[in-house]
Design a protein around this motif. Structure first.
Motif, PDB file in Angstrom:
ATOM      1  N   THR A   1      19.320  22.375 -20.208  1.00  0.00           N
ATOM      2  CA  THR A   1      19.519  23.531 -19.342  1.00  0.00           C
ATOM      3  C   THR A   1      20.675  23.243 -18.396  1.00  0.00           C
ATOM      4  N   SER A   2      21.501  24.266 -18.171  1.00  0.00           N
ATOM      5  CA  SER A   2      22.571  24.181 -17.182  1.00  0.00           C
ATOM      6  C   SER A   2      22.210  25.061 -15.989  1.00  0.00           C
ATOM      7  N   PHE A   3      23.101  25.124 -15.036  1.00  0.00           N
ATOM      8  CA  PHE A   3      22.828  25.772 -13.763  1.00  0.00           C
ATOM      9  C   PHE A   3      22.508  27.260 -13.892  1.00  0.00           C
ATOM     10  N   THR A   4      23.231  27.970 -14.766  1.00  0.00           N
ATOM     11  CA  THR A   4      23.123  29.432 -14.809  1.00  0.00           C
ATOM     12  C   THR A   4      22.671  29.932 -16.179  1.00  0.00           C
ATOM     13  N   LYS A   5      21.669  30.777 -16.170  1.00  0.00           N
ATOM     14  CA  LYS A   5      21.187  31.378 -17.413  1.00  0.00           C
ATOM     15  C   LYS A   5      22.160  32.433 -17.914  1.00  0.00           C
ATOM     16  N   ILE A   6      22.423  32.397 -19.215  1.00  0.00           N
ATOM     17  CA  ILE A   6      23.254  33.411 -19.863  1.00  0.00           C
ATOM     18  C   ILE A   6      22.383  34.540 -20.397  1.00  0.00           C
ATOM     19  N   ALA A   7      21.370  34.171 -21.176  1.00  0.00           N
ATOM     20  CA  ALA A   7      20.514  35.158 -21.834  1.00  0.00           C
ATOM     21  C   ALA A   7      19.272  34.465 -22.376  1.00  0.00           C
TER      22      ALA A   7
ATOM     23  N   TYR B   1      19.633  30.408 -23.088  1.00  0.00           N
ATOM     24  CA  TYR B   1      20.987  29.873 -23.156  1.00  0.00           C
ATOM     25  C   TYR B   1      21.544  29.773 -21.731  1.00  0.00           C
ATOM     26  N   SER B   2      22.264  28.690 -21.446  1.00  0.00           N
ATOM     27  CA  SER B   2      22.755  28.515 -20.077  1.00  0.00           C
ATOM     28  C   SER B   2      24.092  27.786 -20.048  1.00  0.00           C
ATOM     29  N   THR B   3      24.758  27.908 -18.910  1.00  0.00           N
ATOM     30  CA  THR B   3      26.080  27.306 -18.713  1.00  0.00           C
ATOM     31  C   THR B   3      26.248  26.971 -17.235  1.00  0.00           C
ATOM     32  N   PRO B   4      27.106  26.021 -16.874  1.00  0.00           N
ATOM     33  CA  PRO B   4      27.211  25.604 -15.473  1.00  0.00           C
ATOM     34  C   PRO B   4      27.751  26.664 -14.512  1.00  0.00           C
ATOM     35  N   ASP B   5      28.680  27.501 -14.944  1.00  0.00           N
ATOM     36  CA  ASP B   5      29.403  28.386 -14.037  1.00  0.00           C
ATOM     37  C   ASP B   5      28.835  29.811 -14.068  1.00  0.00           C
ATOM     38  N   PRO B   6      28.355  30.342 -12.940  1.00  0.00           N
ATOM     39  CA  PRO B   6      27.818  31.708 -12.910  1.00  0.00           C
ATOM     40  C   PRO B   6      28.831  32.760 -13.349  1.00  0.00           C
ATOM     41  N   GLU B   7      30.112  32.562 -13.029  1.00  0.00           N
ATOM     42  CA  GLU B   7      31.123  33.552 -13.415  1.00  0.00           C
ATOM     43  C   GLU B   7      31.323  33.575 -14.930  1.00  0.00           C
ATOM     44  N   GLU B   8      31.330  32.401 -15.544  1.00  0.00           N
ATOM     45  CA  GLU B   8      31.427  32.373 -17.008  1.00  0.00           C
ATOM     46  C   GLU B   8      30.168  32.954 -17.633  1.00  0.00           C
ATOM     47  N   ALA B   9      29.017  32.665 -17.042  1.00  0.00           N
ATOM     48  CA  ALA B   9      27.745  33.184 -17.572  1.00  0.00           C
ATOM     49  C   ALA B   9      27.741  34.711 -17.596  1.00  0.00           C
TER      50      ALA B   9
END
Length: 251
Positions: free
Chosen positions: A213-219, A180-188
């Protein structure tokens, strides 16, 4: 219309409105549905768009993210169905984390359990939860303009004081390799903390995020179950179920 002209018109329409249904592309080009389907396959292979159920979406950069207002206009039927299913998992006296986002917001109107406590980092979630007469706690931090999410060091510190029965998290990408991923590292980092501090964590997302896939992995996929939509014609659901528990709502 020549093939190159059709492709240019398809991409121009997607750049303008981000998502286009098949019938819109047929009208814009004057081509048949079968021709447009072939065009979309070619353009997807060239990494110029992403095919979704019933059409195509603009292939955004890894660090780009639509605003909350844009997200609210997309896949509204799917989000409501996902929200209804997610809400059915909430039991009396639960303490739940509801992530910022439009899909997570769709959960709140369907919650019927009593004495539910909501913790959130979403400005939009606060109002939606209060409308349901739910007890709401908000993370500290600053609010991002686009997603209306509380993020930053203060948010990361404040979430540490909570533990959740359930966490409902939004995601921009679902990929069997990247997770799972999202663009913003802080939100991730906030999303990852909510997953780690919950008894059960659920990602809520429509299938437009599949294979993305987005810039930052969540989990990793196995760190949270997935609530999504089953259109009945996407074998990616079966592949995802090899890595995580999938609860797919029939459409």
């Amino acid at each position: 219309m020549l093939t190159l002209e059709r492709h240019e018109r398809i991409l121009a329409l997607l750049k303008q409105q981000k998502i286009a249904k098949l019938h819109e592309l047929v009208e814009a080009t004057g081509a048949s549905e079968s021709t447009i389907r072939r065009d979309l396959s070619i353009l997807e292979d060239d990494h110029k768009l992403k095919r979704i159920h019933g059409g195509a979406s603009f292939l955004s950069r890894k660090s780009e993210e639509p605003s909350l207002l844009e997200k609210k206009t997309q896949h509204t039927t799917e989000k409501d169905a996902i929200g209804k299913h997610a809400a059915s998992l909430v039991e009396n006296n639960d303490c739940i984390y509801v992530d910022a986002g439009s899909t997570t917001e769709a959960i709140l109107p369907h919650i019927t359990a009593k004495n539910v406590t909501v913790v959130t980092n979403g400005l939009n979630i606060i109002e939606a939860a209060l409308l349901q007469n739910l007890k709401v706690y908000v993370l500290a931090g600053y609010v991002k303009t686009g997603t209306r999410a509380f993020v930053g060091k203060a948010a990361a510190e404040s979430i540490k004081q909570y533990r959740f029965d359930l966490a409902f998290i939004g995601t921009n990408g679902i990929d069997v390799s990247f997770g799972y991923s999202t663009p913003d590292p802080e939100e991730a980092s906030i999303k990852a903390a909510a997953i780690a501090q919950s008894n059960l964590a659920y990602m809520v997302s429509d299938p437009s995020k599949f294979r993305q896939t987005s810039f930052t992995k969540i989990a990793d996929l196995n760190e949270a179950s997935l609530i999504t939509i089953d259109y009945g014609d996407d074998d990616y659901l079966e592949e995802l179920s090899e890595y995580t528990r999938v609860e797919a709502v029939k459409q």
